[in-house]
Write a protein that holds these residues in place. Structure first.
Motif, PDB file in Angstrom:
ATOM      1  N   ILE A   1       0.839  -1.197   0.000  1.00 18.77           N
ATOM      2  CA  ILE A   1       0.000   0.000   0.000  1.00 18.77           C
ATOM      3  C   ILE A   1       0.877   1.252   0.000  1.00 18.77           C
ATOM      4  O   ILE A   1       0.597   2.240  -0.676  1.00 18.77           O
ATOM      5  CB  ILE A   1      -0.955  -0.005   1.209  1.00 18.77           C
ATOM      6  CG1 ILE A   1      -2.056  -1.056   1.013  1.00 18.77           C
ATOM      7  CG2 ILE A   1      -1.581   1.374   1.432  1.00 18.77           C
ATOM      8  CD1 ILE A   1      -2.951  -1.241   2.224  1.00 18.77           C
ATOM      9  N   GLY A   2       1.966   1.205   0.767  1.00 15.32           N
ATOM     10  CA  GLY A   2       2.875   2.343   0.852  1.00 15.32           C
ATOM     11  C   GLY A   2       3.910   2.401  -0.246  1.00 15.32           C
ATOM     12  O   GLY A   2       4.813   3.235  -0.198  1.00 15.32           O
ATOM     13  N   ASP A   3       3.799   1.504  -1.239  1.00 13.88           N
ATOM     14  CA  ASP A   3       4.729   1.461  -2.363  1.00 13.88           C
ATOM     15  C   ASP A   3       6.161   1.192  -1.889  1.00 13.88           C
ATOM     16  O   ASP A   3       7.126   1.794  -2.372  1.00 13.88           O
ATOM     17  CB  ASP A   3       4.677   2.758  -3.173  1.00 13.88           C
ATOM     18  CG  ASP A   3       5.185   2.566  -4.605  1.00 13.88           C
ATOM     19  OD1 ASP A   3       5.217   1.416  -5.069  1.00 13.88           O
ATOM     20  OD2 ASP A   3       5.555   3.573  -5.237  1.00 13.88           O
ATOM     21  N   VAL A   4       6.286   0.269  -0.933  1.00 11.37           N
ATOM     22  CA  VAL A   4       7.576  -0.124  -0.378  1.00 11.37           C
ATOM     23  C   VAL A   4       7.803  -1.598  -0.673  1.00 11.37           C
ATOM     24  O   VAL A   4       6.883  -2.417  -0.543  1.00 11.37           O
ATOM     25  CB  VAL A   4       7.624   0.121   1.146  1.00 11.37           C
ATOM     26  CG1 VAL A   4       8.960  -0.332   1.728  1.00 11.37           C
ATOM     27  CG2 VAL A   4       7.372   1.593   1.456  1.00 11.37           C
ATOM     28  N   SER A   5       9.004  -1.960  -1.062  1.00 10.81           N
ATOM     29  CA  SER A   5       9.323  -3.353  -1.380  1.00 10.81           C
ATOM     30  C   SER A   5       9.198  -4.235  -0.144  1.00 10.81           C
ATOM     31  O   SER A   5       9.609  -3.851   0.961  1.00 10.81           O
ATOM     32  CB  SER A   5      10.740  -3.459  -1.945  1.00 10.81           C
ATOM     33  OG  SER A   5      10.856  -2.751  -3.159  1.00 10.81           O
ATOM     34  N   VAL A   6       8.657  -5.417  -0.333  1.00 14.85           N
ATOM     35  CA  VAL A   6       8.511  -6.379   0.754  1.00 14.85           C
ATOM     36  C   VAL A   6       9.803  -7.174   0.889  1.00 14.85           C
ATOM     37  O   VAL A   6      10.285  -7.741  -0.091  1.00 14.85           O
ATOM     38  CB  VAL A   6       7.330  -7.338   0.484  1.00 14.85           C
ATOM     39  CG1 VAL A   6       7.218  -8.367   1.600  1.00 14.85           C
ATOM     40  CG2 VAL A   6       6.033  -6.556   0.326  1.00 14.85           C
ATOM     41  N   PRO A   7      10.409  -7.227   2.070  1.00 17.79           N
ATOM     42  CA  PRO A   7      11.660  -7.974   2.252  1.00 17.79           C
ATOM     43  C   PRO A   7      11.507  -9.443   1.889  1.00 17.79           C
ATOM     44  O   PRO A   7      10.453 -10.047   2.115  1.00 17.79           O
ATOM     45  CB  PRO A   7      11.954  -7.805   3.743  1.00 17.79           C
ATOM     46  CG  PRO A   7      11.232  -6.566   4.143  1.00 17.79           C
ATOM     47  CD  PRO A   7       9.988  -6.543   3.305  1.00 17.79           C
ATOM     48  N   ASP A   8      12.540 -10.013   1.330  1.00 22.79           N
ATOM     49  CA  ASP A   8      12.522 -11.442   0.996  1.00 22.79           C
ATOM     50  C   ASP A   8      12.382 -12.305   2.238  1.00 22.79           C
ATOM     51  O   ASP A   8      11.948 -13.458   2.151  1.00 22.79           O
ATOM     52  CB  ASP A   8      13.802 -11.812   0.247  1.00 22.79           C
ATOM     53  CG  ASP A   8      13.869 -11.194  -1.139  1.00 22.79           C
ATOM     54  OD1 ASP A   8      12.802 -10.870  -1.697  1.00 22.79           O
ATOM     55  OD2 ASP A   8      14.994 -11.028  -1.658  1.00 22.79           O
ATOM     56  N   SER A   9      12.751 -11.769   3.387  1.00 21.55           N
ATOM     57  CA  SER A   9      12.688 -12.545   4.631  1.00 21.55           C
ATOM     58  C   SER A   9      11.263 -12.787   5.093  1.00 21.55           C
ATOM     59  O   SER A   9      11.006 -13.697   5.884  1.00 21.55           O
ATOM     60  CB  SER A   9      13.460 -11.819   5.740  1.00 21.55           C
ATOM     61  OG  SER A   9      12.874 -10.545   6.009  1.00 21.55           O
TER      62      SER A   9
END
Length: 504
Positions: free
Chosen positions: A382-390
Motif C-alpha cells: 500500500i505504501g509502495d515499499v518493497s517487501v523484504p525477501d525474509s
C-alpha cells in the motif's frame, strides 16, 4: 498505485472472536464493523499464525511466523523465551517510516519488556496498562483527572475462576460490571487518543505542519496510525449500557460446549483445571459471555467514533481502514477459558475487514485463506515499499483489488495458497509444541508430546470428533500431513527435520 500513497488506520482488537462480527454469528451488535464490511472487503478465512499475544503481535510487525522472529510465548511472563523482539529484524513499521510515513500508536503493545513502539518507527501516544507493558501512566492520569481513580472503583457481578466464582481472593478475574461512565473506560480513552492523532495528521488549514494535542505532524506526508484496544480480552469489564445489553438467559451454548475430550490430547482436559473453569456451569458461562459480547459492542462504538473523526477531518476517502484481532477467545467454547494449546477455530479464526475507497469494492467477500501477518506485506505494498525477501507474508493487495491471480512484481509466488499454517509453543503452563495446517474442509494438528488431531470441518464444524485414527480418513490424514511438512519446509521451521519422521 497513486502518486501519494494512502493513509492507513489499523484498529487491532485483543482476543476478538471471528464470529462476533460474522453475518451468521451470534447476535452481537457490531454496526460499525458491519459497516466496514459493507463499504469494503470482509475476509471469511483469516487466521492468526499463533494464538498468544506477544507472538502474534511480533508476527504482525515482522511478517514472520513465530519461529522466524523468536518470540514464541508472552514476553511479560517469567518463562519468556525471548523478552524483546530482535531489533535487527525488518518490520513494516520501520520500513514505512523510512519511506516517509508518519507513524503513531495508541494502546496495547506487548511485544517487549523494554522495547516500545518508539523503537520500531512509531510515535507512541499512550494508553498502555501496567500488566503488559508499563509504557506510560496516561490512562491512570486521565482517570485521576476525571475523579474516578482506577483503584477506587467497586465492581459488581464479578466472576473469578477457582472454587468460588464470586471470591476475588483467588483465581483469575473473568468478568464484571463497572459503575463508571463509558467515558471513563480505557476503550473510550484509546479512541480519544486516536481521534487526536487523526486531527493532528489532518491538514485542515493547508499549512502543511502543525501540532495538535502534543502530536507533531506534517500534512504533506501520509500517516499510519495503529490503535490497539485492550479488549475484548478478559477481564470482560464493561459499564452500562453494555453490561446488560445481552441477557445471559437468552444465550445458547455453542455446539462445541458438548465437548467430552474423548480421543483428544490430554492437555485439553487438563486445561480446564489449569484455567480454573472445570466447575463452571452454563449459567455462569452465559453470564461471562454476555459481558464479553458487551465488550465487543463497546469497542465497536469506539470504532464508530474514530471513523466519524476521519470523515470530519476530510481523510476518509484517502485512508485505508483495517480492523483485525491478534487472535480469538474461547469464551466458553469447548468449555474453555482464554486460550492455550488447543488449536480450535475459536482462537485461530480472526475477524478481518478492509475498507479502501476507490480500490476495494464495497460489500465484497474474500474466501481465500489469509494470515494476520500478511498485513505486514500488505501495508508495505500500500505504501509502495518493497517487501523484504525474509517475510513469510504475502500482500493482500491483489485480493483487495479483486485480482488474486495477477502476477505481482514483489512476489514470485503467483498462486494463492489454499491452506493456512499455524503453530504454538506454550505459555506459562509450559512448553508444548504444536503445528497446524487448515484447508477449507480439513484441519490437521501435530501435537509433539501427544496424539495428533484431524477434523472434518464440513461434517463437524464444532471440531468435536478427532478422526486421526479413523480408517476412512487415512488418505486425508496422509495428504494433510504432507501439506504440513511442505509448510514447515517453505518457512524453514526448525522442527522440519524430525517432525516428518513422526508422521510416517
Amino acid at each position: 498505485m497513486a502518486e501519494t500513497p494512502p493513509n492507513v488506520l489499523l484498529v487491532l482488537t485483543d482476543q476478538e472472536r471471528y464470529d462476533c462480527s460474522a453475518p451468521d454469528g451470534p447476535p452481537v451488535e457490531t454496526p460499525t464493523m458491519d459497516r466496514l464490511s459493507s463499504e469494503g472487503m470482509r475476509f471469511e478465512r483469516a487466521f492468526t499464525p499463533i494464538s498468544i499475544c506477544s507472538s502474534a503481535r511480533a508476527s504482525l510487525l515482522t511478517g514472520l511466523f513465530p519461529h522466524g522472529h523468536g518470540m514464541l510465548n508472552n514476553c511479560h511472563e517469567a518463562d519468556a523465551i525471548q523478552p524483546n523482539l530482535p531489533t535487527e529484524l525488518p518490520t513494516f513499521s520501520e520500513l514505512l517510516a523510512d519511506a516517509g510515513y508518519e507513524l503513531t500508536y495508541t494502546g496495547k503493545w506487548h511485544v517487549g519488556r523494554d522495547a516500545t513502539p518508539d523503537d520500531f518507527g512509531f510515535s507512541y501516544l499512550g494508553g498502555s496498562d501496567r500488566h503488559h507493558d508499563d509504557i506510560d501512566e496516561a490512562f491512570r492520569a486521565y482517570r485521576d483527572e476525571r475523579g474516578v481513580p482506577e483503584d477506587d472503583v467497586e465492581l459488581e457481578e464479578a466472576i473469578y475462576t477457582g472454587d468460588d466464582p464470586r471470591d476475588g481472593s483467588e483465581g483469575t478475574f473473568v468478568a464484571a460490571k463497572t459503575p463508571v461512565d463509558v467515558e471513563d473506560t480505557r476503550a473510550w480513552f484509546l479512541a480519544e487518543r486516536t481521534i487526536e492523532a487523526i486531527e493532528a495528521h489532518a491538514d485542515e488549514d493547508g499549512s502543511g505542519e502543525r501540532e495538535h494535542a502534543g502530536i507533531e505532524a506534517d500534512g504533506d506526508r501520509p500517516f499510519f496510525h495503529r490503535a490497539d484496544f485492550y479488549g475484548p480480552h478478559h477481564p470482560y469489564v464493561v459499564p452500562e449500557p453494555y453490561a446488560s445489553m445481552y441477557d445471559p438467559a437468552e444465550i445458547e451454548p455453542p455446539a462445541s460446549y458438548a465437548e467430552t475430550y474423548d480421543g483428544k490430547p490430554r492437555v485439553q482436559k487438563q486445561y480446564l483445571e489449569y484455567r480454573g473453569v472445570a466447575d463452571f456451569d452454563w449459567e455462569l458461562w452465559a453470564e461471562a459471555i454476555a459481558k464479553y459480547w458487551g465488550f465487543v459492542s463497546l469497542i465497536d462504538d469506539q470504532l464508530e467514533r474514530i471513523l466519524a473523526a476521519l470523515e470530519r477531518a476530510g481523510l476518509a476517502e484517502e485512508t485505508v481502514v483495517v480492523h483485525a484481532s491478534d487472535h480469538g477467545d474461547f469464551a466458553g467454547s469447548h468449555r474453555q477459558f482464554n486460550k492455550g494449546p488447543l488449536m480450535y477455530d475459536d482462537t485461530y479464526h480472526i475477524p478481518l475487514q478492509v475498507r479502501w475507497p476507490g480500490v476495494v469494492e464495497g460489500g465484497s467477500v474474500c474466501q481465500e485463506p489469509v494470515m494476520l501477518h500478511d498485513l505486514a506485506a500488505t501495508f508495505l505494498e500500500i505504501g509502495d515499499v518493497s517487501v523484504p525477501d525474509s517475510f513469510h507474508a504475502r500482500s493482500l493487495v491483489p485480493l483487495l483489488e479483486g485480482d488474486p491471480e495477477r502476477e505481482r512484481e514483489r512476489d514470485h509466488r503467483t498462486e494463492w495458497p489454499d491452506s493456512v499454517y499455524a503453530q504454538y509453543h506454550g505459555d506459562e503452563f509450559g512448553l508444548y509444541t504444536q503445528r497446524m495446517v487448515r484447508t477449507d474442509r480439513y484441519k490437521f494438528v501435530y501435537n509433539g508430546p501427544d496424539a495428533n488431531e484431524l477434523y472434518d470441518l464440513e461434517a463437524d464444524p464444532a471440531e468435536l470428533h478427532n478422526l486421526i485414527e479413523h480408517p476412512a480418513y487415512e488418505e486425508v490424514r496422509a495428504e494433510m500431513s504432507d501439506r504440513l511438512v511442505e509448510w514447515m519446509a517453505e518457512t524453514d521451521d526448525p522442527n522440519r527435520a524430525w517432525v516428518p519422521k513422526t508422521l510416517e
